[in-house]
Design a protein around this motif. Structure first.
Motif, mmCIF file in Angstrom:
data_model
loop_
_atom_site.group_PDB
_atom_site.id
_atom_site.type_symbol
_atom_site.label_atom_id
_atom_site.label_comp_id
_atom_site.label_asym_id
_atom_site.label_seq_id
_atom_site.Cartn_x
_atom_site.Cartn_y
_atom_site.Cartn_z
ATOM 1 N N GLY A 1 46.023 0.899 43.537
ATOM 2 C CA GLY A 1 47.125 0.073 43.045
ATOM 3 C C GLY A 1 48.477 0.667 43.318
ATOM 4 O O GLY A 1 49.501 0.181 42.811
ATOM 5 N N ARG B 1 52.419 -8.325 47.498
ATOM 6 C CA ARG B 1 52.767 -9.540 46.764
ATOM 7 C C ARG B 1 53.942 -10.243 47.397
ATOM 8 O O ARG B 1 54.581 -9.713 48.278
ATOM 9 C CB ARG B 1 53.059 -9.217 45.301
ATOM 10 C CG ARG B 1 54.267 -8.332 45.077
ATOM 11 C CD ARG B 1 54.478 -8.094 43.591
ATOM 12 N NE ARG B 1 55.712 -7.374 43.337
ATOM 13 C CZ ARG B 1 56.157 -7.101 42.132
ATOM 14 N NH1 ARG B 1 55.465 -7.490 41.063
ATOM 15 N NH2 ARG B 1 57.293 -6.462 41.949
ATOM 16 N N GLU C 1 42.990 -7.951 51.647
ATOM 17 C CA GLU C 1 43.031 -6.480 51.659
ATOM 18 C C GLU C 1 42.756 -5.905 53.043
ATOM 19 O O GLU C 1 43.576 -5.131 53.565
ATOM 20 C CB GLU C 1 42.047 -5.934 50.630
ATOM 21 C CG GLU C 1 42.435 -6.230 49.199
ATOM 22 C CD GLU C 1 41.413 -5.743 48.195
ATOM 23 O OE1 GLU C 1 41.723 -5.758 47.007
ATOM 24 O OE2 GLU C 1 40.296 -5.325 48.595
ATOM 25 N N ASP D 1 42.569 -10.577 43.245
ATOM 26 C CA ASP D 1 43.877 -11.154 42.996
ATOM 27 C C ASP D 1 43.784 -12.562 42.452
ATOM 28 O O ASP D 1 43.026 -13.367 42.918
ATOM 29 C CB ASP D 1 44.682 -11.186 44.292
ATOM 30 C CG ASP D 1 44.067 -12.142 45.291
ATOM 31 O OD1 ASP D 1 42.842 -12.056 45.479
ATOM 32 O OD2 ASP D 1 44.793 -12.988 45.841
ATOM 33 N N THR E 1 51.166 -2.392 46.249
ATOM 34 C CA THR E 1 50.953 -3.727 45.688
ATOM 35 C C THR E 1 51.414 -4.751 46.698
ATOM 36 O O THR E 1 52.600 -4.795 47.056
ATOM 37 C CB THR E 1 51.730 -3.892 44.366
ATOM 38 O OG1 THR E 1 51.367 -2.859 43.463
ATOM 39 C CG2 THR E 1 51.435 -5.246 43.744
ATOM 40 N N THR F 1 53.832 2.189 44.330
ATOM 41 C CA THR F 1 53.988 2.793 43.013
ATOM 42 C C THR F 1 53.096 4.005 42.918
ATOM 43 O O THR F 1 52.010 4.033 43.486
ATOM 44 C CB THR F 1 53.605 1.800 41.906
ATOM 45 O OG1 THR F 1 52.242 1.411 42.088
ATOM 46 C CG2 THR F 1 54.499 0.575 41.940
ATOM 47 N N MET G 1 45.459 -6.178 41.851
ATOM 48 C CA MET G 1 46.370 -6.428 42.949
ATOM 49 C C MET G 1 47.014 -7.784 42.792
ATOM 50 O O MET G 1 46.379 -8.748 42.416
ATOM 51 C CB MET G 1 45.597 -6.385 44.269
ATOM 52 C CG MET G 1 46.425 -6.833 45.456
ATOM 53 S SD MET G 1 45.545 -6.616 46.983
ATOM 54 C CE MET G 1 45.658 -4.863 47.098
ATOM 55 N N THR H 1 56.198 -5.796 49.847
ATOM 56 C CA THR H 1 55.209 -4.765 49.584
ATOM 57 C C THR H 1 55.847 -3.644 48.793
ATOM 58 O O THR H 1 56.907 -3.155 49.147
ATOM 59 C CB THR H 1 54.658 -4.202 50.907
ATOM 60 O OG1 THR H 1 54.216 -5.287 51.700
ATOM 61 C CG2 THR H 1 53.516 -3.249 50.650
#
Length: 375
Positions: free
Chosen positions: A370, A375, A172, A47, A373, A17, A1, A14
């Motif tokens: 995953g 980020r 998370e 992470d 994601t 995938t 992550m 965000t």
């Protein structure tokens, strides 16, 4: 992550995938927990941590090895974190056949002697139970370079070779809590704040605001978050002053917030008191422990809590240190290994529909795989 601060272009950062995991209901993991009934566990990766990061596993030693795990708790022996760490040492003793011992410091001045005594006793792994003992633990690890140490929920600025850091990726479960807050707010305004402006706290708030943003994108809504925008926010400068928790919560409620996530230790209890006294429904999201169970006097206001299962990390640390011979490094608690999670909804169960429970279960699975994601 991969987790970073909010994008400067205003997007929620965000990504999705791959295929969404299909689920016919609340996920039960490790054969024990569900979203609507008890603590849940799930799978994910850590992470942005150093090369010597170790991910918690589920293995068990096949051969009995004589050893001992010794805990130096901070002086607040009744704290939930101390109790969970000690419970983890005792679980490890029962599971692996090692012995467990607990020091009894009365004042902070007793920490050094507690470490010295455990070294003299030949303890295999000495565990400092909290950040409050970080300085004394660092001195002990420096003095006894051949001794294995571990510290709970603290990441030293400079890694200590013989100190295993038991850390927790609270981003998370905070992401799940943010999604939940966005889905259950009635006013369209939620809030968060932190006790200190330090990375572990801001990273947790990042997870929360990303969860809200993800809900907004999925549901086509515009839930607003007060108190943190990914760069700037509200920091009260305390982890134990209930009055500042009351003051900041009152301000958020005046601005329309009906769900508040304090990342501020006991300060959040002040916010819970405001929620309890409010004439309009206000919910709180707890931090570190299941605060519905820990503080029943205000338990009814807790929508959920972002929890760290310290006992789970202790059991893994014992296995890795005593049985696998690993020294130092960093263990990371994740949804996958059950060392972090969101708590049950308890008194707020009626606010969380079956459809929302299913969404949360699917979202958890996507974070684990995953597919989502942050980020």
């Amino acid at each position: 992550m991969f987790i970073t601060a909010c994008n400067t272009d205003g997007s929620d950062g965000t990504e999705i995938t791959g295929a969404t995991t299909d689920s016919s209901g609340p996920i039960s993991l490790n054969g024990e927990a569900e979203l609507d009934g008890s603590t849940t566990t799930a799978a994910a990766t850590a992470d942005n941590l150093a090369e010597n990061t170790l991910t918690l596993g589920n293995g068990a030693p096949t051969d009995s090895v004589v050893g001992s795990v010794c805990v130096v708790p901070d002086v607040d022996r009744t704290s939930l974190q101390n109790r969970s760490v000690i419970a983890g040492a005792r679980r490890a003793a029962a599971q692996f056949g090692v012995t467990a011992d607990v020091a009894e410091p009365v004042t902070e001045a007793d920490y050094a002697a507690s470490f010295d005594d455990f070294v003299a006793d030949g303890c295999s792994l000495i565990v400092a139970s909290s950040v409050h003992i970080a300085n004394a633990a660092e001195v002990a690890a420096t003095n006894y370079i051949d001794q294995s140490f571990a510290i709970v929920d603290y990441d030293y600025p400079n890694r200590i070779d013989n100190m295993m850091e038991l850390t927790f990726n609270a981003t998370e479960p905070a992401f799940l809590a943010g999604f939940l807050a966005g889905a259950t707010t009635k006013t369209g305004v939620v809030a968060t704040y932190a006790g200190l402006n330090i990375e572990p706290f801001t990273r947790t708030m990042d997870g929360f605001i990303k969860g809200v943003s993800f809900y907004n994108r999925e549901a086509g809504t515009g839930v607003q978050v007060l108190g943190w925008d990914g760069t700037d926010g509200e920091f009260v400068g305390s982890l134990d002053d209930l009055n500042v928790g009351m003051d900041i919560a009152s301000g958020f409620v005046a601005q329309g917030a009906d769900t508040i996530f304090p990342v501020a230790g006991d300060v959040g209890l002040g916010s819970a008191a405001v929620a309890l006294a409010s004439s309009e429904p206000v919910r709180i999201i707890g931090i570190d422990n299941d605060l519905f169970e820990a503080h029943p006097e205000v338990g009814s206001v807790y929508l959920t809590s972002v929890i760290k299962n310290f006992d789970v990390a202790i059991v893994e640390a014992v296995e890795r240190s005593i049985f696998l011979g690993e020294i130092g490094g960093q263990l990371v608690g994740t949804l996958e290994n059950g060392a972090v999670d969101i708590a049950p909804f308890h008194a707020q169960s009626d606010a969380v529909s079956e459809a929302l429970r299913k969404q949360l279960a699917e979202l958890r699975a996507d974070v684990i795989a995953g597919n989502v994601t942050i980020r």
